[in-house]
Every structure is written in C-alpha cells, then in structure tokens.
Write a protein that holds these residues in place. Structure first.
Motif, mmCIF file in Angstrom:
data_model
loop_
_atom_site.group_PDB
_atom_site.id
_atom_site.type_symbol
_atom_site.label_atom_id
_atom_site.label_comp_id
_atom_site.label_asym_id
_atom_site.label_seq_id
_atom_site.Cartn_x
_atom_site.Cartn_y
_atom_site.Cartn_z
ATOM 1 N N GLY A 69 79.517 16.541 -22.116
ATOM 2 C CA GLY A 69 79.119 17.942 -22.265
ATOM 3 C C GLY A 69 78.042 18.096 -23.324
ATOM 4 O O GLY A 69 77.104 18.896 -23.168
ATOM 5 N N ILE A 70 78.151 17.307 -24.393
ATOM 6 C CA ILE A 70 77.137 17.322 -25.460
ATOM 7 C C ILE A 70 75.785 16.867 -24.895
ATOM 8 O O ILE A 70 74.731 17.411 -25.245
ATOM 9 N N CYS A 71 75.823 15.884 -23.991
ATOM 10 C CA CYS A 71 74.577 15.412 -23.357
ATOM 11 C C CYS A 71 73.909 16.546 -22.581
ATOM 12 O O CYS A 71 72.688 16.720 -22.653
ATOM 13 N N LEU A 103 73.063 11.572 -9.685
ATOM 14 C CA LEU A 103 72.277 12.741 -10.104
ATOM 15 C C LEU A 103 71.582 12.439 -11.427
ATOM 16 O O LEU A 103 70.406 12.765 -11.633
ATOM 17 N N ILE A 104 72.328 11.792 -12.329
ATOM 18 C CA ILE A 104 71.742 11.380 -13.608
ATOM 19 C C ILE A 104 70.630 10.362 -13.363
ATOM 20 O O ILE A 104 69.559 10.424 -13.993
ATOM 21 N N ALA A 105 70.865 9.419 -12.444
ATOM 22 C CA ALA A 105 69.851 8.405 -12.120
ATOM 23 C C ALA A 105 68.579 9.058 -11.584
ATOM 24 O O ALA A 105 67.461 8.676 -11.954
ATOM 25 N N MET A 136 70.235 18.283 -23.532
ATOM 26 C CA MET A 136 69.096 18.294 -22.623
ATOM 27 C C MET A 136 68.551 19.699 -22.428
ATOM 28 O O MET A 136 67.330 19.893 -22.314
ATOM 29 N N VAL A 137 69.437 20.697 -22.392
ATOM 30 C CA VAL A 137 68.991 22.091 -22.275
ATOM 31 C C VAL A 137 68.134 22.463 -23.488
ATOM 32 O O VAL A 137 67.060 23.078 -23.351
ATOM 33 N N GLN A 174 69.012 16.072 -14.363
ATOM 34 C CA GLN A 174 69.856 15.222 -15.206
ATOM 35 C C GLN A 174 70.922 16.052 -15.928
ATOM 36 O O GLN A 174 72.062 15.606 -16.098
ATOM 37 N N THR A 175 70.563 17.255 -16.336
ATOM 38 C CA THR A 175 71.547 18.156 -16.962
ATOM 39 C C THR A 175 72.697 18.428 -16.004
ATOM 40 O O THR A 175 73.872 18.414 -16.401
ATOM 41 N N LEU A 176 72.382 18.678 -14.747
ATOM 42 C CA LEU A 176 73.409 18.908 -13.725
ATOM 43 C C LEU A 176 74.287 17.674 -13.562
ATOM 44 O O LEU A 176 75.520 17.785 -13.433
ATOM 45 N N GLY A 177 73.681 16.486 -13.594
ATOM 46 C CA GLY A 177 74.434 15.242 -13.445
ATOM 47 C C GLY A 177 75.417 15.004 -14.570
ATOM 48 O O GLY A 177 76.582 14.643 -14.334
ATOM 49 N N THR A 178 74.977 15.203 -15.823
ATOM 50 C CA THR A 178 75.884 14.989 -16.956
ATOM 51 C C THR A 178 76.994 16.037 -16.981
ATOM 52 O O THR A 178 78.128 15.735 -17.377
ATOM 53 N N ALA A 179 76.695 17.258 -16.538
ATOM 54 C CA ALA A 179 77.731 18.298 -16.462
ATOM 55 C C ALA A 179 78.782 17.924 -15.413
ATOM 56 O O ALA A 179 79.992 18.084 -15.634
ATOM 57 N N THR A 180 78.331 17.405 -14.265
ATOM 58 C CA THR A 180 79.257 16.970 -13.207
ATOM 59 C C THR A 180 80.115 15.806 -13.694
ATOM 60 O O THR A 180 81.327 15.743 -13.413
ATOM 61 N N LEU A 181 79.510 14.878 -14.455
ATOM 62 C CA LEU A 181 80.255 13.744 -14.999
ATOM 63 C C LEU A 181 81.313 14.219 -15.998
ATOM 64 O O LEU A 181 82.436 13.687 -16.031
ATOM 65 N N ALA A 182 80.961 15.213 -16.814
ATOM 66 C CA ALA A 182 81.922 15.768 -17.777
ATOM 67 C C ALA A 182 83.133 16.342 -17.046
ATOM 68 O O ALA A 182 84.285 16.148 -17.463
ATOM 69 N N ILE A 183 82.894 17.027 -15.935
ATOM 70 C CA ILE A 183 83.990 17.619 -15.146
ATOM 71 C C ILE A 183 84.835 16.525 -14.492
ATOM 72 O O ILE A 183 86.069 16.581 -14.488
ATOM 73 N N SER A 184 84.174 15.490 -13.937
ATOM 74 C CA SER A 184 84.904 14.424 -13.237
ATOM 75 C C SER A 184 85.800 13.626 -14.171
ATOM 76 O O SER A 184 86.838 13.104 -13.755
#
Length: 578
Positions: A218-220, A151-153, A224-225, A106-116
């Motif tokens: 990014g805060i999300c 990824l978040i899902a 999570m980390v 989920q951390t990877l998913g929110t990071a990808t969403l922040a970039i997109s």
C-alpha cells in the motif's frame, strides 16, 4: 536577435509546442523531478522482487525452483515490456505521456497486490515450515497474484523505457556546459535510484516480514501517486522532443527495400545514393553492412505522385542517413547479446541468495535481519562503487588520460569481470554452507552459520552492476540514432529481461537433468539437500566464456570508415581521363 537564437534548444519544444527556451526549460531541476518516478518504481519493483521468493515458499507453499522461476519470470517480463513502452513513446504517446500512463498502471498493480496479500481467501491455509502436509495455492489464488504482478510488470516496462531518455532530453548535447552535465547524468541517475532500492530492501522488506505485506505494498501505491504528482508539477519546465515516427517501421523499411534490390550492384561513388536528409542531420557513412545501402539505390518506380508532389515510397527507397541509422542499431546487437548473461547472475542475488539467507543465522543482538534485507549489501556495493568512481576514479582518469572516466565499453567489461568473480565466490560460500548443513543433519530451520558469509558475493555482483548498468545505459542511448533513443533504451533493458528468462531456463534444465524422483539434484526442493554450489560453478564458467565473447565484440564494434580521400581521388582521375 543572435542572443535570442542562442537561448533556443534545437530539436526541442516546450509544453505549448514552441521552441524550448534554454533559460526556462531543462537542466538539473526538471531532471530531478523525473528522477522521483524512477526512485519509486525501484522501491516498488525491487521491494516486491527481493522478498517475493520467501512469500511464494512460506505463504503460497510453492517448491523452491518454482518460486525462483516465478520471480525471474516476473522481472524478465517487466524489462521485456520496455520494448512495448519504447515503441508507444516513439510512435504515438511521447515520453511524457508514456511515463504518466504507465505510472498509473503500476499504481493499480501494487494496490491489487496489497489486496491479494490482505484477504485470507486469496492464499492457502498456513502450516508449519518443512511440513509435507502444506497445501499449495490453487489456480484462482495464483491467478490473482499473477494479475497484480504483471500489472506491475507492465507499468515498469512503460516507465523504464522512457524515464532515462526523458531525463537526458533535459540536456542539450550541442551546448558544451549542458553536454558536460549530461556526462554525469547517467552515473548520478543510477546512484540516486539505488536509494530507492536501498529503501526497498531495508524498510519495505522489514515491513513485509514484521508488520504486513499489504501495508508495505500500500505504501508503494501511495508513493507512486505522490511521485506522479511531483512529476506533473514540472510540466512547464520540461523539454520535449518531437516523435519521428516508429523506429521499428523505419528499420523494416530499410530491410525490405534492401532485400528487394539485393541483386543490384552498389555504385562506386556513395554520393550517387539517395539522400534527402538536411546536411546538418546526416550521419557519417561507414563501411559495415554495405548490403543495406542497396535500399538507397534509386530505380524507376521508387517515387510516387501524390497531392503534394512526388515522394519516394519508403518501402522501396530509403535515404542513406536512414540506412546508417539502421546500421547503428545493428552494431549494438553483439554487445547487447554478450551482456545478457550478467543479468542471469544478478537474478541469483534476489532468488537463491535470499533463500540461502533464510536458512542461516541472521541475528544482530535481539534483532533478526529479514532474509530479503541481505540484499542491502548488494545495494551498498552499488552506492559505494558509484561514489568512488564519481569522486575519485573519474577525476584521476581525467587528469591522467584527459577523459572523464572509463568509456561505456570499458565499464561494461569491468562489470562482467566482477560477475565472474562474484559467482566463483558464491560457489565457495555455498559449499561451506552445505558442509554445515550436512554436519547438523540438514533439517534444522536455522543452520549454525552466519549469514554474513554471503556478503562477498553480494558486494562483487553489486559492484559489477554499478559498472555495467551505467555503461549499458550510456552505450545504448549515446550510440543510437536520435529518433531511436527510447527504443534503444528498451533494447538495453531487454538484456535484463533475457537475463532473468535465461536464469529460469537454466534452473528448469538443471533441475530436469540433475533431478531424481525424490526431488533431489542440484536444485532440490529443500536447498540444504541440493548442490547449489555446482549451479553457481556452472554460472561462473558461462560468465567467463561470455566475457571473452564480449571482448571480441567490443574490439569489432568500432565502425570502419570508408577511405573517402581515395574514393574522391579516383573520381577526380576518372574526370581527367574523360
């Protein structure tokens, strides 16, 4: 020696694999460390979901119904993947590892969403609202967005299936003190994770609208980390339950064995059926679904010889306790099916209700409330309802009836009633909003009607969720076999999943049936030209019919116990005649 044995928690081990010491493991502190993961998961998932429809419409330039279905499909997939997470936890990974792995996903998913949301190449050119020249996002841009969302899902599915079960593992049901703590755990679990939702619909939504979506997402990721580090800090304090193998395989083994022996007659005496489970772990025999008991009839060829001796082939012969476990899961299904429609009504609170809010006056002085933040009233209703129930209703009910609050089925019923009234009120409020839109021509960006008109529908459905979520969580965990609790939690969460998918299905059907060539109908591309009030009215009718069906299923649910005394007397008389 007896004192030492009293400190051992039956069926649980510590992080080294030794029997868990009650004084050193479990309790509220480890449960609280686990809770942190769920709070942040709520922050991320709800922070994205409640404001995603506005991003889809205003930034990605998708039609209203398409944007709503994108959100409900995302949420539906999140909860559907709970079954996968539950299967992996029960069969291979265990709950602790499952939580760690899927929190990372989920951390990877929110990071990808922040970039997109940060890169301009990943969204279409901006344009004026209500303009016909707006260019929709292309396939590549939508593909990157979908990759991050799913990824978040996936992360959400793995987390939700294990967090509540791992939290309940920290309490021993056989210890009276810990059992009473566990009775309050589910209410407080949902109460505290609602604070994650509260932060999502206030702080996070405000940051998305007024600062930057990429900063908010990014805060999300960072949160999570931190939550994952806090979770891992409690490794030595947790109690772990050993995996008993895949419950799905066990269920299929009983079904296959009973089908193979479908032509055989069940013996009169239940005691002649196969049973190899220790007496302390056996489940009391019930009279429902007796055809499944044919899986426990012993026949020639059921046993196979191996290096360790003779053992039954599980696809041919199953113990009576294993059969009763499958019966327990089957008994859950009618209640499971009749709670799906509630989550269809819930889906409207984070899609069309947010879209309604975006067309209304949202000013408080010089401050404009973000449309997605209106769901704060939804969360407030949950928190208020849980607080009143925990501090007022439960003590009074215990004093009057001698029970610590309503039963799980009673709470579910109350939640369904709230949803019926919630949709009825939503229909009335939308009719008022549409009358205002019609009086001013329907093309104004902001209609002269206060957004606070929507508060009653948020409060009613929010109060309903407070009852139904805790009731379902309690029902599916406590009414399922020990080895199937994670899968049972996943089964509960699929009601949320299917509720969102039913919402998407209804939106598609209603749009097709009522729509016209110019894009009008109940769910028009421009919400001011549609008839959302009729759509809410349809959901009111469906919710009422569903409540009636649930009431019937709840009465049926209580398993009928066989007349043991009569059976034993018959056996005694037969012996006397011989």
């Amino acid at each position: 020696m007896e004192e030492k044995m009293s400190l051992i928690v039956a069926g649980a081990v510590d992080y080294k694999g030794f029997p868990a010491d009650r004084s050193k493991t479990g309790g509220w502190i480890p449960a609280a460390l686990i809770l942190g993961i769920e709070i942040v998961e709520r922050l991320s998932t709800m922070g994205i979901a409640v404001n995603l429809v506005t991003y889809m419409i205003s930034v990605m330039h998708l039609p209203s119904s398409t944007a709503a279905n994108t959100v409900t499909d995302f949420m539906g997939t999140s909860f559907l993947l709970c079954l996968l997470g539950g299967f992996l936890a029960d069969s291979f990974l265990g709950r602790y590892k499952t939580i760690g792995i899927f929190a990372s996903i989920q951390t990877l998913g929110t990071a990808t969403l922040a970039i997109s949301t940060k890169l301009p190449q990943l969204r279409p050119p901006s344009c004026h609202a209500n303009s016909d020249s707006c260019k929709q996002a292309n396939g590549f841009q939508m593909g990157i967005l979908y990759l991050s969302l799913y990824l978040i899902a996936l992360g959400t599915g793995g987390l939700k299936s294990s967090v509540s079960g791992f939290g309940s593992d920290q309490f021993d049901e056989k210890d009276e003190k810990e059992k009473s703590q566990m009775a309050y755990f589910f209410n407080r679990f949902f109460f505290f994770i609602s604070f994650g939702t509260l932060a999502a619909v206030t702080v996070l939504v405000y940051l998305q609208d007024e600062v930057s979506r990429s900063v908010a997402y990014g805060i999300c990721s960072v949160s999570m980390v931190v939550a994952l580090m806090v979770f891992m800090s409690g490794t030595k304090r947790y109690r772990y339950k050993k995996s008993l193998g895949s419950p799905i395989v066990h269920i299929f083994q009983v079904i296959v064995a009973s089908i193979k022996k479908r032509k055989m007659q069940l013996p009169y005496d239940v005691g002649s059926l196969y049973e190899d489970t220790p007496e302390a772990s056996r489940i009391e025999h019930t009279d429902q679904f007796r055809f499944l008991e044919k899986a426990a009839i012993v026949t020639e060829g059921d046993f196979e010889t191996n290096a360790s001796g003779s053992a039954p082939n599980p696809w041919k012969l199953c113990s009576l306790t294993r059969v009763e476990e499958v019966k327990m899961m089957v008994r859950l299904l009618p209640v499971w099916a009749t709670t799906i429609i509630f989550w269809t009504t819930y889906a409207q609170m984070i899609t069309f209700s947010v879209e309604q809010a975006s067309t209304m006056e949202r000013n408080m002085g010089s401050f404009q409330i973000p449309a997605g933040s209106l769901t704060v009233f939804f969360v407030a209703a949950i928190l208020i309802t849980l607080a009143v129930y925990d501090r007022i209703i439960m003590p009074l009910w215990k004093k009057w009836r001698g029970k610590p609050g309503f039963t799980d089925l009673q709470r579910i019923a109350i939640g369904l009633v709230f949803s019926v009234f919630g949709m009825a009120v939503a229909s009335v409020c939308e009719r008022k909003r549409l009358s205002v839109a019609k009086s001013v021509g329907g093309n104004h960006a902001t209609l002269p009607i206060s957004v606070f008109v929507l508060i009653p529908q948020f409060f009613l459905v929010g109060s309903g969720e407070a009852f139904i979520y805790t009731g379902q969580l309690d029902f599916f965990i406590t009414r399922s076999p020990k080895g199937m609790k994670t899968m049972s939690t996943g089964l509960f969460l699929t009601t949320l999943s299917l509720g969102f998918f039913v919402s998407s299905f209804l939106v598609s059907v209603v749009k097709k049936v009522t729509g016209t060539r110019d894009g009008q109908g109940w769910l028009a591309d421009n919400i001011n030209k549609g008839r959302l009030d009729l759509f809410y009215g349809l959901l009111t009718i469906l919710s009422f019919i569903n409540f009636v069906a649930f009431a019937v299923c709840a009465v049926w649910f209580k398993p009928k116990k066989p007349k043991q005394a009569g059976m034993q007397m018959g056996a005694i008389n037969a012996e006397e005649k011989c």
